[in-house]
Design a protein around this motif. Structure first.
Motif, mmCIF file in Angstrom:
data_model
loop_
_atom_site.group_PDB
_atom_site.id
_atom_site.type_symbol
_atom_site.label_atom_id
_atom_site.label_comp_id
_atom_site.label_asym_id
_atom_site.label_seq_id
_atom_site.Cartn_x
_atom_site.Cartn_y
_atom_site.Cartn_z
ATOM 1 N N CYS A 1 0.819 -1.209 0.000
ATOM 2 C CA CYS A 1 0.000 0.000 0.000
ATOM 3 C C CYS A 1 0.857 1.265 0.000
ATOM 4 C CB CYS A 1 -0.978 -0.006 1.177
ATOM 5 S SG CYS A 1 -0.226 0.104 2.797
ATOM 6 N N VAL A 2 1.989 1.246 0.681
ATOM 7 C CA VAL A 2 2.850 2.429 0.700
ATOM 8 C C VAL A 2 3.493 2.630 -0.667
ATOM 9 C CG1 VAL A 2 4.622 3.671 1.974
ATOM 10 C CG2 VAL A 2 3.305 1.912 3.133
ATOM 11 N N ASP A 3 3.873 1.524 -1.308
ATOM 12 C CA ASP A 3 4.456 1.617 -2.657
ATOM 13 C C ASP A 3 3.459 2.178 -3.659
ATOM 14 O OD1 ASP A 3 6.888 0.541 -1.810
ATOM 15 O OD2 ASP A 3 6.293 -1.513 -2.263
ATOM 16 N N ASP B 1 11.434 1.106 8.619
ATOM 17 C CA ASP B 1 11.917 2.150 7.720
ATOM 18 C C ASP B 1 11.049 2.297 6.469
ATOM 19 O OD1 ASP B 1 14.146 2.946 9.263
ATOM 20 O OD2 ASP B 1 15.291 1.221 8.549
ATOM 21 N N LYS B 2 9.914 1.609 6.400
ATOM 22 C CA LYS B 2 9.110 1.592 5.183
ATOM 23 C C LYS B 2 7.883 2.496 5.238
ATOM 24 C CE LYS B 2 11.821 -1.525 3.422
ATOM 25 N NZ LYS B 2 12.792 -1.137 2.373
ATOM 26 N N SER B 3 7.432 2.853 6.432
ATOM 27 C CA SER B 3 6.261 3.715 6.566
ATOM 28 C C SER B 3 6.613 5.145 6.172
ATOM 29 C CB SER B 3 5.731 3.661 7.994
ATOM 30 O OG SER B 3 5.263 2.372 8.320
ATOM 31 N N ALA B 4 5.601 6.015 6.128
ATOM 32 C CA ALA B 4 5.820 7.369 5.625
ATOM 33 C C ALA B 4 4.886 8.360 6.302
ATOM 34 C CB ALA B 4 5.605 7.390 4.112
ATOM 35 N N ILE B 5 5.096 9.632 6.003
ATOM 36 C CA ILE B 5 4.175 10.701 6.382
ATOM 37 C C ILE B 5 3.897 11.538 5.143
ATOM 38 C CG2 ILE B 5 4.786 10.836 8.828
ATOM 39 C CD1 ILE B 5 6.653 13.144 8.172
ATOM 40 N N PHE C 1 7.265 11.955 2.859
ATOM 41 C CA PHE C 1 8.592 11.581 3.357
ATOM 42 C C PHE C 1 8.527 10.144 3.869
ATOM 43 C CE2 PHE C 1 8.285 16.202 4.132
ATOM 44 C CZ PHE C 1 9.346 16.626 3.348
ATOM 45 N N ARG C 2 9.351 9.278 3.286
ATOM 46 C CA ARG C 2 9.327 7.867 3.669
ATOM 47 C C ARG C 2 10.516 7.550 4.584
ATOM 48 N NH1 ARG C 2 7.781 2.876 -0.441
ATOM 49 N NH2 ARG C 2 7.183 1.412 1.224
ATOM 50 N N ASN C 3 10.365 7.982 5.832
ATOM 51 C CA ASN C 3 11.430 7.784 6.823
ATOM 52 C C ASN C 3 11.078 6.759 7.888
ATOM 53 O OD1 ASN C 3 12.892 9.784 5.519
ATOM 54 N ND2 ASN C 3 12.023 11.411 6.774
ATOM 55 N N GLY C 4 9.943 6.089 7.722
ATOM 56 C CA GLY C 4 9.597 5.024 8.657
ATOM 57 C C GLY C 4 8.659 5.444 9.766
ATOM 58 N N ASN C 5 8.345 4.483 10.614
ATOM 59 C CA ASN C 5 7.448 4.674 11.757
ATOM 60 C C ASN C 5 8.120 4.212 13.034
ATOM 61 O OD1 ASN C 5 4.887 5.103 13.199
ATOM 62 N ND2 ASN C 5 4.844 2.872 13.335
ATOM 63 N N GLU D 1 13.139 -6.679 8.157
ATOM 64 C CA GLU D 1 14.065 -6.179 9.168
ATOM 65 C C GLU D 1 13.563 -4.874 9.786
ATOM 66 O OE1 GLU D 1 18.080 -5.905 7.889
ATOM 67 O OE2 GLU D 1 18.177 -7.990 7.202
ATOM 68 N N THR D 2 13.477 -4.865 11.097
ATOM 69 C CA THR D 2 13.161 -3.671 11.866
ATOM 70 C C THR D 2 14.212 -3.543 12.961
ATOM 71 O OG1 THR D 2 11.709 -4.949 13.330
ATOM 72 C CG2 THR D 2 10.685 -3.880 11.410
ATOM 73 N N LYS D 3 14.111 -2.504 13.756
ATOM 74 C CA LYS D 3 15.053 -2.382 14.866
ATOM 75 C C LYS D 3 14.328 -1.950 16.132
ATOM 76 C CE LYS D 3 16.589 2.281 13.508
ATOM 77 N NZ LYS D 3 17.763 3.096 13.140
#
Length: 425
Positions: A101-103, A175-179, A119-123, A150-152
């Motif tokens: 969905c983000v893509d 790192d895949k989510s966005a605003i 901005f796709r800097n993650g959640n 992979e997450t952290k």
């Protein structure tokens, strides 16, 4: 302080679209001019399928123009919980959809040159209690073991690398989510619909649906009507009695949001270091992010039944913001607004086609900024018989929620329960 949302106050220049007058015809009539309905129209117009969108207010007036602008992968419940509920393979499909969905949104924004501060800097999912961080660590392991995603995880002592706050006990970061600016995305999507030949009518509330024959539907408004071969209803939490089954399958929950005055850029870089979307692990959660013009946008749950009640709720929300970010104790709040979030009984989105031919998608449970565009694309494929019959979110056998008329009382009790649960968890 303005009751206008930040997004409406800073919206790109856009046309005032006419209301429906007289009789029109098309291939597909779409009720709802938000993310989902516009996505259906956009993807149908790509196939040269003629669409007409009926919007009761103006494009993006509902949740699409009122949300926090967080485009998040995943669902309300952790993927590990969904795997237990629906099985590993179904959960895997669901997770892939949330990634896709983000893509889909990113591709539309690029293709149509939509100016919406994407901005796709993650959640950053922040742990309200130490025990919550333990659960986040288990979820991190699950996501990697099951999906190689992979997450952290950030420990409490390292939270300064992500945010200037001691309120939380760590965080789980993807790192895949966005605003983005949600209303500007919605307005850009509407422009794209029209560019490809679709028609949008504003201030055109659908008041009645008739089915003269098996392959024909007529939607009537106050001053006109649309005759089509197919119909879709995409109003989510703003559903009405227009279609009683859909109304009784969704529970509207109110969310409130505030936005501060413009903040110094240097302060913003400290508050949320990597300009991510963020929310926490409380049941009555906070969600927050920075806007492109350097404001803190901070949201939570709350039902505003009167001006006095609204004032009390926003004072409480501002207090919550300053507890999370003490550096904002003197920051002026310039915008406050509220909107409705749609929940299904399973707390996952539903998509499908009813026996009367009506296509639907709703119940995003706070993840509509991400999931709605994709589901609109899937609905469009379904209408032209190109859809995947094994969609894990398909609920074409839609059933009403038991005792739906009592949900308002039930929500009040549940919020009190969740408040206690957040305290003792």
């Amino acid at each position: 302080m303005s009751d206008l949302s930040l997004w409406h106050a800073t919206a790109n220049k856009h046309p005032k679209r006419p209301s429906l007058e007289g009789e029109k015809t098309c291939d597909v009539v779409i009720i709802g001019g938000g993310f989902t309905g516009l996505s259906v129209a956009y993807h149908l117009q790509q196939r040269n399928v003629k669409t007409i969108v009926l919007e009761a207010q103006s494009v993006g007036w509902g949740a699409s123009g009122r949300n926090g602008g967080e485009v998040l992968i995943g669902y309300v419940e952790p993927m590990s919980a969904l795997a237990k509920k629906y099985g590993r393979e179904t959960a895997k499909q669901m997770f892939q959809m949330s990634m896709d969905c983000v893509d889909v949104i990113a591709n539309i924004i690029e293709k149509e040159n939509i100016q919406c501060d994407f901005f796709r800097n993650g959640n950053m999912l922040t742990a309200y209690k130490p025990s919550h961080l333990d659960s986040l660590k288990k979820e991190q392991e699950f996501l990697y073991d099951e999906y190689h995603f992979e997450t952290k995880v950030i420990e409490k002592e390292d939270m300064h690398t992500e945010m200037e706050s001691t309120y939380y006990h760590g965080a789980h970061i993807d790192d895949k989510s966005a605003i983005f600016h949600p209303l500007n995305y919605c307005l850009g999507l509407a422009d794209a619909v029209e560019k490809y030949g679709g028609t949008i009518y504003e201030n055109s509330e659908a008041m009645k649906i008739e089915h003269p024959s098996k392959d024909e539907v007529v939607v009537k408004t106050r001053n006109g009507s649309v005759k089509a071969k197919h119909i879709g209803i995409f109003v989510n939490a703003y559903t009405t009695d227009l279609h009683k089954l859909i109304k009784r399958a969704i529970v509207p929950v109110e969310s409130i949001v505030l936005a501060t005055e413009r903040l110094p850029e240097e302060l913003c870089k400290r508050l949320i270091v990597n300009n991510r979307a963020a929310c926490d692990t409380k049941n009555l959660l906070y969600y927050y992010r920075l806007s492109a013009d350097h404001r803190m946008v901070f949201g939570g749950s709350g039902r505003t039944t009167s001006k006095r009640d609204a004032k009390r709720l926003f004072i409480h929300l501002q207090k919550g913001m300053t507890e999370v970010f003490p550096a904002l104790k003197d920051a002026k709040v310039e915008y406050t607004w509220s909107g409705k979030v749609g929940f299904t009984i399973e707390k996952i989105p539903y998509i499908g086609q009813l026996d009367d031919g009506t296509h639907f998608a709703f119940g995003y449970a706070g993840h509509g900024a991400a999931m709605s565009t994709l589901l609109g694309k899937i609905v469009a494929a379904n209408i032209v018989n190109e859809g995947d019959k094994n969609n894990p979110l398909d609920r074409s056998n839609l059933k009403p929620i038991p005792f739906h008329s009592h949900n308002a009382k039930g929500l009040g009790i549940m919020k009190y329960y969740f408040k206690i649960k957040d305290y003792i968890s």
